[in-house]
Write a protein that holds these residues in place. Sequence first.
Motif, PDB file in Angstrom:
ATOM      1  N   VAL A  23      15.064   5.932   7.968  1.00 32.61           N
ATOM      2  CA  VAL A  23      14.777   4.925   9.000  1.00 32.61           C
ATOM      3  C   VAL A  23      13.281   4.765   9.228  1.00 32.61           C
ATOM      4  CG1 VAL A  23      15.051   4.352  11.447  1.00 32.61           C
ATOM      5  CG2 VAL A  23      16.989   5.255  10.144  1.00 32.61           C
ATOM      6  N   PHE A  24      12.546   5.883   9.304  1.00 34.21           N
ATOM      7  CA  PHE A  24      11.157   5.831   9.764  1.00 34.21           C
ATOM      8  C   PHE A  24      10.111   5.913   8.657  1.00 34.21           C
ATOM      9  CE2 PHE A  24      13.544   7.233  13.509  1.00 34.21           C
ATOM     10  CZ  PHE A  24      13.089   6.308  14.443  1.00 34.21           C
ATOM     11  N   VAL A  25      10.415   6.565   7.539  1.00 34.83           N
ATOM     12  CA  VAL A  25       9.452   6.640   6.434  1.00 34.83           C
ATOM     13  C   VAL A  25      10.159   6.364   5.102  1.00 34.83           C
ATOM     14  CG1 VAL A  25       7.597   8.032   7.410  1.00 34.83           C
ATOM     15  CG2 VAL A  25       9.653   9.171   6.603  1.00 34.83           C
ATOM     16  N   PRO A  26      10.690   5.158   4.946  1.00 39.66           N
ATOM     17  CA  PRO A  26      11.425   4.844   3.714  1.00 39.66           C
ATOM     18  C   PRO A  26      10.536   4.883   2.482  1.00 39.66           C
ATOM     19  CG  PRO A  26      11.004   2.850   5.000  1.00 39.66           C
ATOM     20  CD  PRO A  26      10.603   4.007   5.863  1.00 39.66           C
ATOM     21  N   ASN A  27      11.109   5.386   1.389  1.00 36.98           N
ATOM     22  CA  ASN A  27      10.383   5.451   0.116  1.00 36.98           C
ATOM     23  C   ASN A  27      11.151   4.642  -0.922  1.00 36.98           C
ATOM     24  OD1 ASN A  27      12.532   7.285  -0.109  1.00 36.98           O
ATOM     25  ND2 ASN A  27      11.189   9.052   0.160  1.00 36.98           N
ATOM     26  N   THR A  28      11.228   3.344  -0.704  1.00 33.65           N
ATOM     27  CA  THR A  28      12.129   2.498  -1.467  1.00 33.65           C
ATOM     28  C   THR A  28      11.482   1.731  -2.611  1.00 33.65           C
ATOM     29  OG1 THR A  28      11.780   0.772   0.201  1.00 33.65           O
ATOM     30  CG2 THR A  28      13.723   2.166   0.460  1.00 33.65           C
ATOM     31  N   HIS A  29      10.163   1.628  -2.661  1.00 26.53           N
ATOM     32  CA  HIS A  29       9.530   0.714  -3.614  1.00 26.53           C
ATOM     33  C   HIS A  29       8.851   1.387  -4.800  1.00 26.53           C
ATOM     34  CE1 HIS A  29      10.330  -2.738  -1.126  1.00 26.53           C
ATOM     35  NE2 HIS A  29       9.737  -2.178  -0.097  1.00 26.53           N
ATOM     36  N   VAL A  30       8.327   2.602  -4.623  1.00 27.02           N
ATOM     37  CA  VAL A  30       7.530   3.230  -5.679  1.00 27.02           C
ATOM     38  C   VAL A  30       7.984   4.673  -5.880  1.00 27.02           C
ATOM     39  CG1 VAL A  30       5.211   3.793  -6.490  1.00 27.02           C
ATOM     40  CG2 VAL A  30       5.554   1.797  -5.012  1.00 27.02           C
ATOM     41  N   ASN A  55       0.853  -1.191   0.000  1.00 32.27           N
ATOM     42  CA  ASN A  55       0.000   0.000   0.000  1.00 32.27           C
ATOM     43  C   ASN A  55       0.885   1.237   0.000  1.00 32.27           C
ATOM     44  OD1 ASN A  55      -2.453  -1.499   0.163  1.00 32.27           O
ATOM     45  ND2 ASN A  55      -2.117  -1.787   2.358  1.00 32.27           N
ATOM     46  N   CYS A  56       0.434   2.268  -0.681  1.00 37.91           N
ATOM     47  CA  CYS A  56       1.266   3.453  -0.895  1.00 37.91           C
ATOM     48  C   CYS A  56       0.652   4.701  -0.274  1.00 37.91           C
ATOM     49  CB  CYS A  56       1.462   3.704  -2.384  1.00 37.91           C
ATOM     50  SG  CYS A  56       2.338   2.391  -3.238  1.00 37.91           S
ATOM     51  N   ILE A  57       1.509   5.566   0.231  1.00 44.51           N
ATOM     52  CA  ILE A  57       1.122   6.901   0.660  1.00 44.51           C
ATOM     53  C   ILE A  57       1.584   7.884  -0.406  1.00 44.51           C
ATOM     54  CG2 ILE A  57       1.473   8.718   2.379  1.00 44.51           C
ATOM     55  CD1 ILE A  57       2.022   6.463   4.432  1.00 44.51           C
ATOM     56  N   LEU A  58       0.650   8.644  -0.936  1.00 42.25           N
ATOM     57  CA  LEU A  58       0.952   9.655  -1.949  1.00 42.25           C
ATOM     58  C   LEU A  58       0.845  11.019  -1.280  1.00 42.25           C
ATOM     59  CD1 LEU A  58       1.533  10.263  -4.952  1.00 42.25           C
ATOM     60  CD2 LEU A  58      -0.929  10.246  -5.349  1.00 42.25           C
ATOM     61  N   THR A  80       6.036   4.973   0.939  1.00 45.17           N
ATOM     62  CA  THR A  80       5.663   6.315   0.477  1.00 45.17           C
ATOM     63  C   THR A  80       6.155   6.501  -0.956  1.00 45.17           C
ATOM     64  OG1 THR A  80       5.709   7.274   2.699  1.00 45.17           O
ATOM     65  CG2 THR A  80       5.975   8.790   0.863  1.00 45.17           C
ATOM     66  N   VAL A  81       5.306   7.042  -1.809  1.00 52.62           N
ATOM     67  CA  VAL A  81       5.681   7.290  -3.199  1.00 52.62           C
ATOM     68  C   VAL A  81       6.665   8.465  -3.252  1.00 52.62           C
ATOM     69  CG1 VAL A  81       4.857   7.895  -5.506  1.00 52.62           C
ATOM     70  CG2 VAL A  81       3.451   6.448  -4.016  1.00 52.62           C
ATOM     71  N   LEU A  82       7.772   8.251  -3.901  1.00 47.50           N
ATOM     72  CA  LEU A  82       8.765   9.302  -4.081  1.00 47.50           C
ATOM     73  C   LEU A  82       8.417  10.050  -5.366  1.00 47.50           C
ATOM     74  CD1 LEU A  82      11.364  10.515  -2.954  1.00 47.50           C
ATOM     75  CD2 LEU A  82      12.646   8.789  -4.254  1.00 47.50           C
ATOM     76  N   ILE A  83       8.008  11.305  -5.245  1.00 49.64           N
ATOM     77  CA  ILE A  83       7.491  12.067  -6.390  1.00 49.64           C
ATOM     78  C   ILE A  83       8.571  12.981  -6.979  1.00 49.64           C
ATOM     79  CG2 ILE A  83       5.744  13.721  -7.155  1.00 49.64           C
ATOM     80  CD1 ILE A  83       3.962  12.815  -4.891  1.00 49.64           C
ATOM     81  N   GLY A  84       8.659  12.987  -8.301  1.00 54.72           N
ATOM     82  CA  GLY A  84       9.529  13.932  -8.996  1.00 54.72           C
ATOM     83  C   GLY A  84      10.972  13.507  -9.098  1.00 54.72           C
TER      84      GLY A  84
END
Length: 360
Positions: A86-93, A6-9, A38-42
């Motif tokens: 560490v706490f909010v990695p954005n590694t997948h999307v 599941n993703c956070i945008l 979390t989705v890494l945008i831009g």
Amino acid sequence: MRDSVNCILTINDDDNFGNRLQNYALQELLRPYGDVTTVLIGTDRGHQLVRRVKQICKDILEIPRLGKMGVSRLRRHLAFYRFTSVFVPNTHVSMSDQGVVRTSRTVGKVCIGSDQVWNYSFAWLAPTLKYRLGASFESGQLLSYAASLGVSSVDEEYQPIFQEYLSRIPRISVREIAAQQALQPFVKQPITVVLDPTLMIDDEYWHKIAARNKTKGKYVLTYFLGEVSTQQKNEMQAYADTHGCTIKRLNDVTDVETYSAGPREFVSLFKDASYVFTDSYHACCFSLIFGKNFKVYSRNGGALRNMNSRMATLFTLLDLDEALLEKDSRYPAYDYDVIRPKLLGLQRQSEQWLRESMRS
């Protein structure tokens, strides 16, 4: 699906306390429903790393010129980068500015929010508005939790974008009553007002991530995003003098030691403060989380729009009329025996909305 995530945008802001901490809180709220990223945008992970390394090198090179403030800026950036990693990695999307999504796992639900994810008044956010409304994902994947406009009404030129893309989100919740009123005309489905994620997770989460506070003695904490007037400075100093407190000034370059704080230090500073003065929404949230008395002022000056609708909603939901008396010379104090049961009721309502939305 076993390999789904599941993703956070949301907005990715490595220099904003509220953004990082609500990203963390929403992530923890979503954990019962599966893996979360979390989705890494831009950008992507490689470019993000390069950008961070460049910023660190720049900070190091400026230390001879800036002295202690240069060291403080370096420590601040490192603290933010460590927190995100560490706490909010954005590694997948990741998602480009053109809305192209790259993912190493199957995307499940996409939760838009919170923060000012739909705020277009900042130049760097306006071009990607439709993608922050979920344009790159299937309608059935989408929901929003505590999304914020950051403004009280939608400007005419952006209305077609909201008209087209907001209707694709089956379940919509926002953080402010003003946002609910501004956006409801664009959609048929009801828009619900819910609590900010930072107010939704148990105290234990915040105690767990809080850095060790090295401050000795009592202190008043100030956190302002706008300009601080002379009258406000005098009020804060008078309170500190009367109560035998020093003053710790977050986000203020004149307080070199405190300026180095990252998100974990931010939490610990609120946890141990004797009193809080602020124009920040999330400063109010963390004052409430830790049962602190606080005085809130309208935001002054700069390019930032006045964002009091967020605070007005929060204070209305909790019946905190006294929090809005900024022109009064008094220092508000609150009855947390009254506040906590109201907050618990609001938490349960918001949690139920999220549970129904994630399982729909």
